[in-house]
Enzyme design. Structure first.
Site, PDB file in Angstrom:
ATOM      1  NE  ARG A   1     -38.321   7.912 -54.957  1.00 41.06           N
ATOM      2  CZ  ARG A   1     -37.753   8.604 -53.971  1.00 41.06           C
ATOM      3  NH1 ARG A   1     -37.943   9.920 -53.889  1.00 41.06           N
ATOM      4  NH2 ARG A   1     -37.001   8.004 -53.078  1.00 41.06           N
TER       5      ARG A   1
ATOM      6  CG  HIS B   1     -31.525  11.514 -57.129  1.00 38.31           C
ATOM      7  ND1 HIS B   1     -32.387  12.594 -57.150  1.00 38.31           N
ATOM      8  CD2 HIS B   1     -31.416  11.141 -55.814  1.00 38.31           C
ATOM      9  CE1 HIS B   1     -32.774  12.866 -55.905  1.00 38.31           C
ATOM     10  NE2 HIS B   1     -32.203  12.003 -55.078  1.00 38.31           N
TER      11      HIS B   1
ATOM     12  CG  HIS C   1     -29.066  14.465 -52.597  1.00 42.20           C
ATOM     13  ND1 HIS C   1     -29.076  14.036 -51.298  1.00 42.20           N
ATOM     14  CD2 HIS C   1     -30.163  13.925 -53.180  1.00 42.20           C
ATOM     15  CE1 HIS C   1     -30.125  13.239 -51.104  1.00 42.20           C
ATOM     16  NE2 HIS C   1     -30.812  13.168 -52.228  1.00 42.20           N
TER      17      HIS C   1
ATOM     18  CD  GLN D   1     -38.659  15.299 -52.164  1.00 35.28           C
ATOM     19  OE1 GLN D   1     -39.334  15.977 -52.935  1.00 35.28           O
ATOM     20  NE2 GLN D   1     -38.946  14.043 -51.897  1.00 35.28           N
TER      21      GLN D   1
ATOM     22  CD  GLU E   1     -33.108  15.969 -52.199  1.00 35.88           C
ATOM     23  OE1 GLU E   1     -33.190  15.437 -53.324  1.00 35.88           O
ATOM     24  OE2 GLU E   1     -33.507  15.434 -51.141  1.00 35.88           O
TER      25      GLU E   1
END
Length: 356
Positions: free
Chosen positions: A91, A116, A186, A290, A320
């Site tokens: 983000r 993204h 992802h 992440q 991620e």
């Protein structure tokens, strides 16, 4: 030594898709197979991983990543399943950032934030491809102001499957102007099999003493916080079932600051599934990773995947590798800005093994 085999074919026959300039392009699929019975499938749409098949402790092979049977499902999905993400993963607050005195305004495609790379980011692009030995390289030229970002960017993503059951992903890029870059993959994983239900029976450990707390919109506050005494202290193997219900937001969607020197490959995370014996380590040269536990996947049966499998909330996890979210607006975070002609490069490894 046995060399990984690469098979190239048209994806779902001769199905074609509109390219960015109105031309039609055949979507290519590549299958990498090693001597251990492990395989990885990739497609040029989104430079995506569509399948990773891994034997369990009994020799039974299962596909451990979510995916789809038809191209239209990849085109229509909103969860970024399997795809390469860019130009900037995660983000960006308020969809804006500054470089010097110039402000750049991006699409707000996730509430008040840019997520993204925008609604037509790298996950929606048909990438060029090249097979070299046992690896496949995807390439893409992103024009200046693509999704609002400055500079022409040339990107390369190389996948390789080793006989040590490692999926190696190497990212390289250059830009003609100063610009932010933060590429990642992802993929959604479930070590029990892609359609086997909630991942509460997985054990996770994160090689991180710190994480980046977020506000209600999942934008980092700017703090780099010690995990000690919090639900984010996953330094020792922890059953997801024991912590998921204590995480704000009904699951993890948080950046962990990987221990060790940025730019060197080090262990970021390890996941273990005792029933199958499968484990997966994630190694990265990036500052962060992440951990996302599929909180936004539907609670009903509306998301159908490969072979009719139903994908639901908490039915998978993502790891991620990345620069910290919103690092372009947080000067105390490691920078994701590169200059003109500077080489952007990082490597991620998904390493699979069998443990008792």
């Amino acid at each position: 030594m046995h060399e990984t085999m690469v098979v190239e074919e048209d994806f779902f026959g001769r199905m074609k898709v509109k390219g960015p300039y109105g031309n039609t392009e055949i979507i290519r699929r590549f299958t990498l197979v090693n001597e251990n019975g492990m395989s990885v499938q990739l497609i040029t749409y989104g430079a995506a991983i569509t399948s990773i098949k891994v034997p369990d402790k009994n020799g039974t092979v299962e596909d451990v990543v979510l995916g789809f049977d038809r191209l239209e499902e990849y085109q229509n999905q909103t969860h970024y399943i399997g795809c390469t993400i860019g130009r900037v993963a995660n983000r960006i607050s308020n969809g804006t950032f500054r470089i010097g005195n110039k402000e750049y305004i991006l699409e707000k495609n996730n509430g008040p934030s840019h997520l993204h790379g925008g609604s037509h980011g790298f996950n929606k692009i048909v990438w060029d491809s090249l097979v070299e030995g046992s690896s496949v390289t995807f390439s893409h030229h992103s024009p200046s102001r693509d999704q609002g970002y400055p500079g022409e960017v040339m990107c390369y993503v190389t996948y390789q499957l080793t006989d040590d059951n490692e999926v190696l992903i190497d990212y390289k890029a250059t830009s003609t102007q100063t610009t932010p870059l933060n590429l990642t993959n992802h993929s959604y994983f479930n070590l029990g099999g892609h359609g086997s239900g909630p991942v509460y029976n997985h054990t996770v450990s994160m090689n991180a003493d710190y994480y980046t707390p977020v506000d209600e919109t999942l934008i980092p506050t700017g703090e780099i916080a010690d995990v000690t005494g919090t639900v984010f202290d996953l330094r020792k193997p922890t059953d997801l079932a024991s912590v998921m219900n204590r995480v704000p937001g009904e699951g993890f969607d948080h950046n962990f600051c990987v221990k060790g020197e940025i730019g060197t490959s080090r262990l970021a995370a390890k996941i273990f599934h005792s029933e199958s014996g499968r484990s997966m380590e994630v190694w990265t040269t990036q500052p962060g990773v992440q951990l996302y536990t599929g909180n936004s996947l539907p609670t009903d049966d509306s998301l159908k995947g490969k072979g009719g499998a139903v994908y639901k909330k908490h039915g998978s996890f993502c790891l991620e590798t990345q620069h910290y979210p919103d690092s372009v607006n947080k000067p105390n975070f490691p920078t994701c800005i590169i200059g003109p002609g500077e080489l952007y490069q990082h490597t991620t490894v998904f390493k699979f093994a069998i443990e008792e």
